[in-house]
Design an enzyme around this catalytic site. Structure first.
Site, PDB file in Angstrom:
ATOM      1  N   ARG A   1     -24.775 -17.242  -6.516  1.00  0.00           N
ATOM      2  CA  ARG A   1     -25.834 -16.297  -6.135  1.00  0.00           C
ATOM      3  C   ARG A   1     -25.737 -14.975  -6.889  1.00  0.00           C
ATOM      4  O   ARG A   1     -26.706 -14.238  -6.989  1.00  0.00           O
ATOM      5  CB  ARG A   1     -25.763 -15.992  -4.636  1.00  0.00           C
ATOM      6  CG  ARG A   1     -25.933 -17.215  -3.750  1.00  0.00           C
ATOM      7  CD  ARG A   1     -25.585 -16.887  -2.317  1.00  0.00           C
ATOM      8  NE  ARG A   1     -24.150 -16.555  -2.243  1.00  0.00           N
ATOM      9  CZ  ARG A   1     -23.555 -16.032  -1.191  1.00  0.00           C
ATOM     10  NH1 ARG A   1     -24.244 -15.744  -0.110  1.00  0.00           N
ATOM     11  NH2 ARG A   1     -22.275 -15.779  -1.193  1.00  0.00           N
TER      12      ARG A   1
ATOM     13  N   GLN B   1     -22.735  13.908   0.445  1.00  0.00           N
ATOM     14  CA  GLN B   1     -24.045  13.768  -0.182  1.00  0.00           C
ATOM     15  C   GLN B   1     -23.972  12.701  -1.268  1.00  0.00           C
ATOM     16  O   GLN B   1     -23.049  12.716  -2.081  1.00  0.00           O
ATOM     17  CB  GLN B   1     -24.464  15.111  -0.788  1.00  0.00           C
ATOM     18  CG  GLN B   1     -25.872  15.178  -1.288  1.00  0.00           C
ATOM     19  CD  GLN B   1     -26.231  16.596  -1.739  1.00  0.00           C
ATOM     20  OE1 GLN B   1     -25.382  17.417  -2.059  1.00  0.00           O
ATOM     21  NE2 GLN B   1     -27.512  16.879  -1.748  1.00  0.00           N
ATOM     22  N   ASP B   2     -24.924  11.779  -1.270  1.00  0.00           N
ATOM     23  CA  ASP B   2     -25.018  10.742  -2.304  1.00  0.00           C
ATOM     24  C   ASP B   2     -26.255  10.983  -3.145  1.00  0.00           C
ATOM     25  O   ASP B   2     -27.313  11.365  -2.625  1.00  0.00           O
ATOM     26  CB  ASP B   2     -25.131   9.346  -1.678  1.00  0.00           C
ATOM     27  CG  ASP B   2     -23.830   8.846  -1.080  1.00  0.00           C
ATOM     28  OD1 ASP B   2     -22.820   9.562  -1.132  1.00  0.00           O
ATOM     29  OD2 ASP B   2     -23.826   7.721  -0.557  1.00  0.00           O
TER      30      ASP B   2
ATOM     31  N   ARG C   1     -25.632  13.269 -20.250  1.00  0.00           N
ATOM     32  CA  ARG C   1     -25.679  14.197 -19.115  1.00  0.00           C
ATOM     33  C   ARG C   1     -24.314  14.870 -19.014  1.00  0.00           C
ATOM     34  O   ARG C   1     -23.314  14.225 -18.771  1.00  0.00           O
ATOM     35  CB  ARG C   1     -26.005  13.458 -17.828  1.00  0.00           C
ATOM     36  CG  ARG C   1     -27.403  12.839 -17.821  1.00  0.00           C
ATOM     37  CD  ARG C   1     -27.669  12.140 -16.504  1.00  0.00           C
ATOM     38  NE  ARG C   1     -28.916  11.422 -16.499  1.00  0.00           N
ATOM     39  CZ  ARG C   1     -30.055  11.876 -15.962  1.00  0.00           C
ATOM     40  NH1 ARG C   1     -30.085  13.042 -15.383  1.00  0.00           N
ATOM     41  NH2 ARG C   1     -31.144  11.141 -16.001  1.00  0.00           N
TER      42      ARG C   1
ATOM     43  N   HIS D   1     -20.734  18.978 -16.915  1.00  0.00           N
ATOM     44  CA  HIS D   1     -21.080  19.788 -15.749  1.00  0.00           C
ATOM     45  C   HIS D   1     -19.871  20.001 -14.848  1.00  0.00           C
ATOM     46  O   HIS D   1     -19.031  19.116 -14.711  1.00  0.00           O
ATOM     47  CB  HIS D   1     -22.169  19.097 -14.921  1.00  0.00           C
ATOM     48  CG  HIS D   1     -23.416  18.824 -15.690  1.00  0.00           C
ATOM     49  ND1 HIS D   1     -24.240  17.764 -15.404  1.00  0.00           N
ATOM     50  CD2 HIS D   1     -23.995  19.464 -16.739  1.00  0.00           C
ATOM     51  CE1 HIS D   1     -25.267  17.763 -16.235  1.00  0.00           C
ATOM     52  NE2 HIS D   1     -25.136  18.788 -17.060  1.00  0.00           N
TER      53      HIS D   1
ATOM     54  N   LYS E   1     -16.042  14.587  -6.724  1.00  0.00           N
ATOM     55  CA  LYS E   1     -17.053  13.546  -6.649  1.00  0.00           C
ATOM     56  C   LYS E   1     -16.487  12.186  -6.974  1.00  0.00           C
ATOM     57  O   LYS E   1     -15.494  12.046  -7.672  1.00  0.00           O
ATOM     58  CB  LYS E   1     -18.245  13.858  -7.541  1.00  0.00           C
ATOM     59  CG  LYS E   1     -17.945  14.095  -8.994  1.00  0.00           C
ATOM     60  CD  LYS E   1     -19.233  14.501  -9.720  1.00  0.00           C
ATOM     61  CE  LYS E   1     -18.950  15.416 -10.880  1.00  0.00           C
ATOM     62  NZ  LYS E   1     -20.170  15.876 -11.527  1.00  0.00           N
TER      63      LYS E   1
ATOM     64  N   HIS F   1     -17.456  17.085 -15.882  1.00  0.00           N
ATOM     65  CA  HIS F   1     -17.785  15.669 -15.927  1.00  0.00           C
ATOM     66  C   HIS F   1     -19.066  15.477 -16.718  1.00  0.00           C
ATOM     67  O   HIS F   1     -19.977  16.305 -16.661  1.00  0.00           O
ATOM     68  CB  HIS F   1     -17.973  15.137 -14.499  1.00  0.00           C
ATOM     69  CG  HIS F   1     -18.458  13.734 -14.462  1.00  0.00           C
ATOM     70  ND1 HIS F   1     -19.772  13.412 -14.184  1.00  0.00           N
ATOM     71  CD2 HIS F   1     -17.813  12.571 -14.695  1.00  0.00           C
ATOM     72  CE1 HIS F   1     -19.900  12.095 -14.248  1.00  0.00           C
ATOM     73  NE2 HIS F   1     -18.733  11.568 -14.551  1.00  0.00           N
TER      74      HIS F   1
ATOM     75  N   TYR G   1     -23.460   9.032  -7.452  1.00  0.00           N
ATOM     76  CA  TYR G   1     -22.523  10.122  -7.198  1.00  0.00           C
ATOM     77  C   TYR G   1     -22.376  10.300  -5.700  1.00  0.00           C
ATOM     78  O   TYR G   1     -23.354  10.267  -4.972  1.00  0.00           O
ATOM     79  CB  TYR G   1     -23.056  11.462  -7.726  1.00  0.00           C
ATOM     80  CG  TYR G   1     -23.555  11.454  -9.126  1.00  0.00           C
ATOM     81  CD1 TYR G   1     -22.753  11.908 -10.161  1.00  0.00           C
ATOM     82  CD2 TYR G   1     -24.849  11.040  -9.428  1.00  0.00           C
ATOM     83  CE1 TYR G   1     -23.227  11.931 -11.461  1.00  0.00           C
ATOM     84  CE2 TYR G   1     -25.322  11.060 -10.723  1.00  0.00           C
ATOM     85  CZ  TYR G   1     -24.512  11.508 -11.733  1.00  0.00           C
ATOM     86  OH  TYR G   1     -24.976  11.534 -13.007  1.00  0.00           O
TER      87      TYR G   1
ATOM     88  N   ASP H   1     -23.951  25.894 -10.654  1.00  0.00           N
ATOM     89  CA  ASP H   1     -23.853  24.968 -11.783  1.00  0.00           C
ATOM     90  C   ASP H   1     -23.290  25.664 -13.018  1.00  0.00           C
ATOM     91  O   ASP H   1     -23.707  26.766 -13.372  1.00  0.00           O
ATOM     92  CB  ASP H   1     -25.224  24.388 -12.139  1.00  0.00           C
ATOM     93  CG  ASP H   1     -25.730  23.398 -11.119  1.00  0.00           C
ATOM     94  OD1 ASP H   1     -24.937  22.962 -10.256  1.00  0.00           O
ATOM     95  OD2 ASP H   1     -26.926  23.053 -11.187  1.00  0.00           O
TER      96      ASP H   1
ATOM     97  N   ASP I   1     -28.432  21.272 -20.832  1.00  0.00           N
ATOM     98  CA  ASP I   1     -27.322  20.692 -21.582  1.00  0.00           C
ATOM     99  C   ASP I   1     -27.406  21.046 -23.071  1.00  0.00           C
ATOM    100  O   ASP I   1     -26.381  21.315 -23.708  1.00  0.00           O
ATOM    101  CB  ASP I   1     -27.275  19.178 -21.396  1.00  0.00           C
ATOM    102  CG  ASP I   1     -26.843  18.777 -19.996  1.00  0.00           C
ATOM    103  OD1 ASP I   1     -26.382  19.641 -19.221  1.00  0.00           O
ATOM    104  OD2 ASP I   1     -26.983  17.587 -19.662  1.00  0.00           O
TER     105      ASP I   1
END
Length: 183
Positions: A24, A48-49, A60, A63, A72, A119, A132, A143, A168
């Site tokens: 499957r 938080q996700d 990306r 950061h 994270k 990261h 995340y 940030d 970025d």
């Protein structure tokens, strides 16, 4: 699921699941509070996700968060990414060290990035979905972004960059970012 220490970055871990595969497809546990707790992390701290979707070559990062930072858990739930952690904690024995990983939907590895580490990642496939789980509510005012191509970091990004955010693209060098943060 087992936890493995990342030797290049003090306090970083890779969580490797044991997928069950059959005709499957597969089933894999992607988070286990007992395993997280076994390495001294508080599983209830993650509040938080989020998920990002990127095309091949999208970059990306790099950061991190100012102040108390942000820990994270990062996992590539679909596709493959080249993932990077840079330790920017001045009191860490691995300060300014880097670690590189390939995260993919095949392995379902989860990477724990300690607070105070930068990261970033580059998508190796189209699409690449990265999930995340963070330990603080996101506050854009905290940030911090560092130039992905900073020569001091010399990160071997595997593909030409096809796209990145304006933030970025305009990110300061590592030295400028650290000076601004007082590190």
């Amino acid at each position: 699921m087992k936890a493995t220490i990342v030797p290049e970055i003090t306090g970083a871990y890779v969580f490797q699941p044991t997928p069950y595969a059959d005709e499957r497809g597969f089933f894999s546990r992607t988070f286990d509070a007992d395993v997280v707790r076994s390495v001294g992390l508080d599983p209830d701290a993650f509040i938080q996700d989020s998920v990002s979707r990127s095309g091949r070559g999208v970059l990306r990062g790099l950061h991190l968060r100012s102040g108390a930072g942000e820990a994270k858990l990062v996992r590539c739930s679909y596709g493959r990414v080249f993932d990077v952690i840079v330790d920017l904690r001045p009191d860490s024995p691995t300060y300014r060290e880097r670690a590189f990983f390939e995260l993919s939907d095949e392995t379902q590895l989860t990477l724990y990035v300690p607070a105070g580490c930068a990261h970033g990642f580059q998508a190796l496939t189209a699409p690449a979905d990265v999930s995340y789980r963070i330990d603080r509510p996101h506050d854009p005012a905290e940030d911090v972004t560092i130039a992905y191509d900073d020569p001091e970091l010399n990160i071997p990004w595997p593909l030409p960059v096809t796209s990145m955010s304006r933030r970025d693209r305009e990110a300061p060098s590592l030295a400028q970012a650290l000076k601004h943060e007082g590190r």
